[in-house]
Design an enzyme around this catalytic site. Sequence first.
Site, PDB file in Angstrom:
ATOM      1  N   LYS A  79      31.157  45.342  41.928  1.00  0.00           N
ATOM      2  CA  LYS A  79      32.507  45.625  42.425  1.00  0.00           C
ATOM      3  C   LYS A  79      33.537  44.882  41.566  1.00  0.00           C
ATOM      4  CE  LYS A  79      31.821  44.257  46.783  1.00  0.00           C
ATOM      5  NZ  LYS A  79      30.422  43.768  46.731  1.00  0.00           N
ATOM      6  N   ARG A 113      33.802  44.200  56.575  1.00  0.00           N
ATOM      7  CA  ARG A 113      32.404  43.775  56.428  1.00  0.00           C
ATOM      8  C   ARG A 113      31.591  44.100  57.676  1.00  0.00           C
ATOM      9  NH1 ARG A 113      32.762  40.664  51.783  1.00  0.00           N
ATOM     10  NH2 ARG A 113      31.009  39.265  51.472  1.00  0.00           N
ATOM     11  N   ARG A 129      24.294  34.646  37.643  1.00  0.00           N
ATOM     12  CA  ARG A 129      25.731  34.812  37.389  1.00  0.00           C
ATOM     13  C   ARG A 129      26.465  33.468  37.272  1.00  0.00           C
ATOM     14  NH1 ARG A 129      29.198  38.545  41.477  1.00  0.00           N
ATOM     15  NH2 ARG A 129      28.755  36.920  43.004  1.00  0.00           N
ATOM     16  N   ARG A 162      28.894  30.171  41.704  1.00  0.00           N
ATOM     17  CA  ARG A 162      29.448  30.177  43.062  1.00  0.00           C
ATOM     18  C   ARG A 162      28.466  29.500  44.002  1.00  0.00           C
ATOM     19  NH1 ARG A 162      31.588  36.126  44.624  1.00  0.00           N
ATOM     20  NH2 ARG A 162      30.615  35.505  46.578  1.00  0.00           N
ATOM     21  N   ARG A 221      23.095  36.790  52.774  1.00  0.00           N
ATOM     22  CA  ARG A 221      24.191  37.736  52.494  1.00  0.00           C
ATOM     23  C   ARG A 221      23.663  39.172  52.511  1.00  0.00           C
ATOM     24  NH1 ARG A 221      26.278  35.446  46.977  1.00  0.00           N
ATOM     25  NH2 ARG A 221      27.964  36.948  47.048  1.00  0.00           N
TER      26      ARG A 221
HETATM   27  P1  AMP Z   1      32.513  38.085  48.559  1.00  0.00           P
HETATM   28  O1  AMP Z   1      33.188  37.482  47.375  1.00  0.00           O
HETATM   29  O2  AMP Z   1      33.114  39.387  48.976  1.00  0.00           O
HETATM   30  O3  AMP Z   1      31.011  38.148  48.381  1.00  0.00           O
HETATM   31  O4  AMP Z   1      32.783  37.090  49.784  1.00  0.00           O
HETATM   32  C1  AMP Z   1      32.336  35.756  49.740  1.00  0.00           C
HETATM   33  C2  AMP Z   1      32.211  35.225  51.148  1.00  0.00           C
HETATM   34  O5  AMP Z   1      33.498  35.247  51.788  1.00  0.00           O
HETATM   35  C3  AMP Z   1      31.316  36.027  52.061  1.00  0.00           C
HETATM   36  O6  AMP Z   1      29.946  35.713  51.902  1.00  0.00           O
HETATM   37  C4  AMP Z   1      31.845  35.628  53.438  1.00  0.00           C
HETATM   38  O7  AMP Z   1      31.437  34.331  53.791  1.00  0.00           O
HETATM   39  C5  AMP Z   1      33.348  35.564  53.178  1.00  0.00           C
HETATM   40  N1  AMP Z   1      33.980  36.877  53.413  1.00  0.00           N
HETATM   41  C6  AMP Z   1      34.603  37.666  52.488  1.00  0.00           C
HETATM   42  N2  AMP Z   1      35.064  38.785  53.054  1.00  0.00           N
HETATM   43  C7  AMP Z   1      34.734  38.721  54.359  1.00  0.00           C
HETATM   44  C8  AMP Z   1      34.925  39.593  55.477  1.00  0.00           C
HETATM   45  N3  AMP Z   1      35.541  40.770  55.359  1.00  0.00           N
HETATM   46  N4  AMP Z   1      34.434  39.184  56.676  1.00  0.00           N
HETATM   47  C9  AMP Z   1      33.816  38.009  56.830  1.00  0.00           C
HETATM   48  N5  AMP Z   1      33.583  37.144  55.827  1.00  0.00           N
HETATM   49  C10 AMP Z   1      34.045  37.492  54.590  1.00  0.00           C
END
Ligand code: AMP
Length: 295
Positions: free
Chosen positions: A85, A160, A199, A242, A253
């Site tokens: 993404k 999510r 990564r 990260r 995840r």
């Molecule tokens: P991402 O970069 O999208 O993988 O998001 C990293 C982390 O942020 C996720 O593993 C969640 O802990 C939190 N997070 C991001 N977006 C959401 C969402 N829409 N709902 C809940 N937690 C989120």
Amino acid sequence: MLGALLLLATAVVSGSFIAPLSVHAASASRSGSAVSRGAVLRDDRQGRQTRITSKSGIRSVDPCMMTAGAEKTVMILFGPPGAGKGSQAPKIVETLSIPQLSTGDMLRAAVAAGSEVGKQAKDVMASGGLVSDELVVSIIRERITEADCAGGFILDGFPRTVEQAKMLDEMLEGSGDTVSLVLALEVPDEILTERICGRWVHKTSGRSYHVKFAKPKSLVDGATPSEETMLDDETGEPLMQRADDTEEALTKRLQGYHEQTVPILAHYAPAGVVSKVDANTAPENVWESIAKVLP
Ligand code: AMP
């Protein structure tokens, strides 16, 4: 406190935290009209009008002869962690001229800033869990009122959960909008583990590297990846991993993705706005498939 977060979020979506995995960014020009919920028609790249057919709610495009109205593009960029993404988003932004709103980036910015929201989110994010629906919905609710979202926006990492999707629908209803495209990038779990755990990112620019697939110049053959050997090609600064790009956090995840996030596709399928793309291939091939389904 939320205001401070949103200022940061604005900086994030303006580009500094966008993480291109591929260095071969393809460009494309925008054409055609927006596809709105329930619409069955759109213009193709050549300006021909085409019908959107729905098979199990998943969209395909066939030529026909009718017209669709142009509406705000509200796009959900959907896919598991590591689906690409972050590398495809800048090209979509460039093509559609609407901003990418990444809740993950916004939350990471809040954590880095040490804000109240960041403090609340930090531990759950590091463990690979989800922060509360209320928190992310409030962030998005405020962000989409900004002027740059007037023509539409690309949601990345949000919604999510089906609950968040319903809250989004309600929020959009207020302005007479609907989700017009859910673009789902599909990659098998076993591929994601290798992608994610290798990564490394350059925090300031968002440039993304991989120990095997996109090595920085500093990582010579046979060397072990570390902060000393993984340096940004442009600045020479150390790269970082990260906190949630570990095998342990990734397992959680992915489990959350399958159990809580994938059902969102069924939520939007009846509207005929879901397009699935095979993302288990070279980034340029993925982009080719994406470009075909963009409004
Ligand atoms: P991402 O970069 O999208 O993988 O998001 C990293 C982390 O942020 C996720 O593993 C969640 O802990 C939190 N997070 C991001 N977006 C959401 C969402 N829409 N709902 C809940 N937690 C989120």
